[in-house]
Motif scaffolding. Sequence first.
Motif, PDB file in Angstrom:
ATOM      1  N   ALA A   1      32.863 -21.320  27.935  1.00 48.99           N
ATOM      2  CA  ALA A   1      31.455 -20.975  28.182  1.00 48.99           C
ATOM      3  C   ALA A   1      30.909 -21.801  29.335  1.00 48.99           C
ATOM      4  CB  ALA A   1      30.630 -21.203  26.915  1.00 48.99           C
ATOM      5  N   ARG A   2      31.252 -23.077  29.356  1.00 53.74           N
ATOM      6  CA  ARG A   2      30.770 -23.952  30.437  1.00 53.74           C
ATOM      7  C   ARG A   2      31.367 -23.546  31.782  1.00 53.74           C
ATOM      8  NH1 ARG A   2      31.283 -27.707  26.093  1.00 53.74           N
ATOM      9  NH2 ARG A   2      33.380 -28.340  26.758  1.00 53.74           N
ATOM     10  N   LEU A   3      32.655 -23.198  31.799  1.00 58.69           N
ATOM     11  CA  LEU A   3      33.289 -22.768  33.043  1.00 58.69           C
ATOM     12  C   LEU A   3      32.691 -21.451  33.518  1.00 58.69           C
ATOM     13  CD1 LEU A   3      35.358 -23.044  35.273  1.00 58.69           C
ATOM     14  CD2 LEU A   3      37.087 -22.072  33.739  1.00 58.69           C
ATOM     15  N   LEU A   4      32.394 -20.547  32.593  1.00 57.50           N
ATOM     16  CA  LEU A   4      31.779 -19.273  32.956  1.00 57.50           C
ATOM     17  C   LEU A   4      30.419 -19.510  33.614  1.00 57.50           C
ATOM     18  CD1 LEU A   4      31.722 -16.190  32.930  1.00 57.50           C
ATOM     19  CD2 LEU A   4      30.862 -16.293  30.578  1.00 57.50           C
ATOM     20  N   ALA A   5      29.638 -20.394  33.026  1.00 61.64           N
ATOM     21  CA  ALA A   5      28.325 -20.710  33.598  1.00 61.64           C
ATOM     22  C   ALA A   5      28.463 -21.286  35.009  1.00 61.64           C
ATOM     23  CB  ALA A   5      27.590 -21.685  32.691  1.00 61.64           C
TER      24      ALA A   5
ATOM     25  N   PHE B   1      28.695 -19.319  21.184  1.00 65.85           N
ATOM     26  CA  PHE B   1      29.061 -19.095  22.587  1.00 65.85           C
ATOM     27  C   PHE B   1      27.839 -18.643  23.379  1.00 65.85           C
ATOM     28  CE2 PHE B   1      31.268 -17.251  26.199  1.00 65.85           C
ATOM     29  CZ  PHE B   1      32.430 -18.009  26.322  1.00 65.85           C
ATOM     30  N   ALA B   2      27.061 -17.747  22.781  1.00 68.67           N
ATOM     31  CA  ALA B   2      25.843 -17.262  23.444  1.00 68.67           C
ATOM     32  C   ALA B   2      24.848 -18.393  23.662  1.00 68.67           C
ATOM     33  CB  ALA B   2      25.208 -16.153  22.607  1.00 68.67           C
ATOM     34  N   GLU B   3      24.681 -19.239  22.671  1.00 69.18           N
ATOM     35  CA  GLU B   3      23.729 -20.345  22.783  1.00 69.18           C
ATOM     36  C   GLU B   3      24.148 -21.344  23.852  1.00 69.18           C
ATOM     37  OE1 GLU B   3      20.671 -20.773  21.495  1.00 69.18           O
ATOM     38  OE2 GLU B   3      21.021 -18.683  20.900  1.00 69.18           O
ATOM     39  N   GLU B   4      25.447 -21.571  23.981  1.00 67.66           N
ATOM     40  CA  GLU B   4      25.928 -22.492  25.011  1.00 67.66           C
ATOM     41  C   GLU B   4      25.630 -21.945  26.399  1.00 67.66           C
ATOM     42  OE1 GLU B   4      27.955 -26.003  26.453  1.00 67.66           O
ATOM     43  OE2 GLU B   4      26.783 -25.421  24.703  1.00 67.66           O
ATOM     44  N   LEU B   5      25.846 -20.652  26.597  1.00 66.71           N
ATOM     45  CA  LEU B   5      25.533 -20.042  27.888  1.00 66.71           C
ATOM     46  C   LEU B   5      24.041 -20.122  28.191  1.00 66.71           C
ATOM     47  CD1 LEU B   5      27.817 -16.854  27.843  1.00 66.71           C
ATOM     48  CD2 LEU B   5      28.086 -18.862  29.309  1.00 66.71           C
ATOM     49  N   LYS B   6      23.229 -19.821  27.191  1.00 62.98           N
ATOM     50  CA  LYS B   6      21.783 -19.873  27.386  1.00 62.98           C
ATOM     51  C   LYS B   6      21.322 -21.291  27.697  1.00 62.98           C
ATOM     52  CE  LYS B   6      20.834 -15.917  24.352  1.00 62.98           C
ATOM     53  NZ  LYS B   6      20.269 -15.488  23.041  1.00 62.98           N
ATOM     54  N   ARG B   7      21.931 -22.261  27.023  1.00 65.27           N
ATOM     55  CA  ARG B   7      21.580 -23.664  27.273  1.00 65.27           C
ATOM     56  C   ARG B   7      21.840 -24.040  28.721  1.00 65.27           C
ATOM     57  NH1 ARG B   7      23.863 -28.543  27.685  1.00 65.27           N
ATOM     58  NH2 ARG B   7      25.980 -27.715  27.484  1.00 65.27           N
TER      59      ARG B   7
END
Length: 349
Positions: free
Chosen positions: A264-268, A302-308
Motif C-alpha cells: 500500500a505504501r509503495l502504491l501511494a 489496505f484502504a485506510e493505509e492508502l487514505k492515510r
Amino acid sequence: MRPILELLPEELPGEGYRRAQIAHWLYARGALDFAEMTDLPKGMREALSKEWRISEFALVEAYPSRDGSVKYLFTLLDGKKTEAVYMPYPNRKTVCLSSMVGCPAGCTFCATGALGFGRNLTAAEILAQILAIAHHQGISPREIRNVVLMGMGEPLLNLGNVLKAIRTMLHPKGLAMSPRRITLSTVGIPKGIYRLAEEDLGVRLALSLHAPDDETRRKIIPTAQRYPVAEILEAVRHYYAKTKRRVTFEYTLLKGLNDHPWQARLLAKLLKGLSAHVNLIPFNPWEGAPVAGTPKAGILAFAEELKRLGVPTSIRWSRGRDVGAACGQLALKTPTSLTFTPLLEDAGR
C-alpha cells in the motif's frame, strides 16, 4: 448481409434525411429490425433488410441477479460466445461490455483469462451488446449513459474496433454519450495507452495494476513479464498530461500476495503527483481459481493505509456474484440456479 452497426451515422445508407431517420431508429429507439422503421418507405425497408443486418447475435440469454444487475450471454453469428453485464443504479444505468471472446491476458484471479483467447469482437458486436440489453430492459439505448469496457478481453489489443465503437457511442446522432461516462480498462499495454492518448476522445482510462512491484505483478499477470510497472506508469502519465482525465487504478486484493501494508505504501509512492483514484476490488471466487481473496478486514485496512497517505480510494463491492457477473467471473457459464432464458433467436440473419 453486412453489419450496419459498423457504419458511423453519417455513413448509413440513404440521403441525409433518411440517414438521420435510420440513426434515430437504431440508437434512440433501439430498433432491431428494419420493419420497425415505419417512417421509412416500405421499399427502402425491404431493400435495407436484404443488404444489412442490425443484430450480431444468434441468441441472447439473460440471467438476473438478486441485486438487480443482469448478466447477458451472447451467442455470436459464428457460434462463439461473449458476455456483458447490465447494472442499474438509482441515478444511472451502466453496462459492462466485452471487447473479445475470452482474453489473452491470463490474469490468475480472472475466470475470463482462464478461457484463453477466442477472437476480437467487431465494432458492430461491441455496439450490439448495448442495443440488445436496452431491448431486453425495455428502454432506449440512449438511457444507458455509462459504459465500462471491463468485460471479456483486453480492449487495447483490439483498439481499432474499440475506438470505432466508441466513436458511435459519442456521436450526437449515435448514442450521444459523454466521454466522461465511458471507461476503458486495460491490464497495461503501453503502446495502446499512447495511441489512446493521441486519439484524444476524452474517455476515462482504468489501469488494472493489482500490484505496485514487478515481482508480485509477474506472479498474477502474465503480461507483466513484458511490461514493467515503470513503463506502464510512464504511459499513464503521458495519457493524463494529454487528456487531463483522472486515471483509475484497479487493484484486486489477493490474500498473501498483494495485500501487505508495504505494498500500500509503495502504491501511494508510485501515484504521487498523478491525478489518480484507487479502486480496490474484493476477489470474486470462481471454480478452479488458483488464488484466494483478502478477508474484509484486510481490505478495509489496505484502504485506510492508502487514505492515510493521501490517495483517493474506494472499494468496489461487487454486484452479480450469484450469477457469475461480478468482476473477474465472466466465463461463459450458465448459472445453475436459474432457468434458460432465450431472448433473441436468429436475429438479423
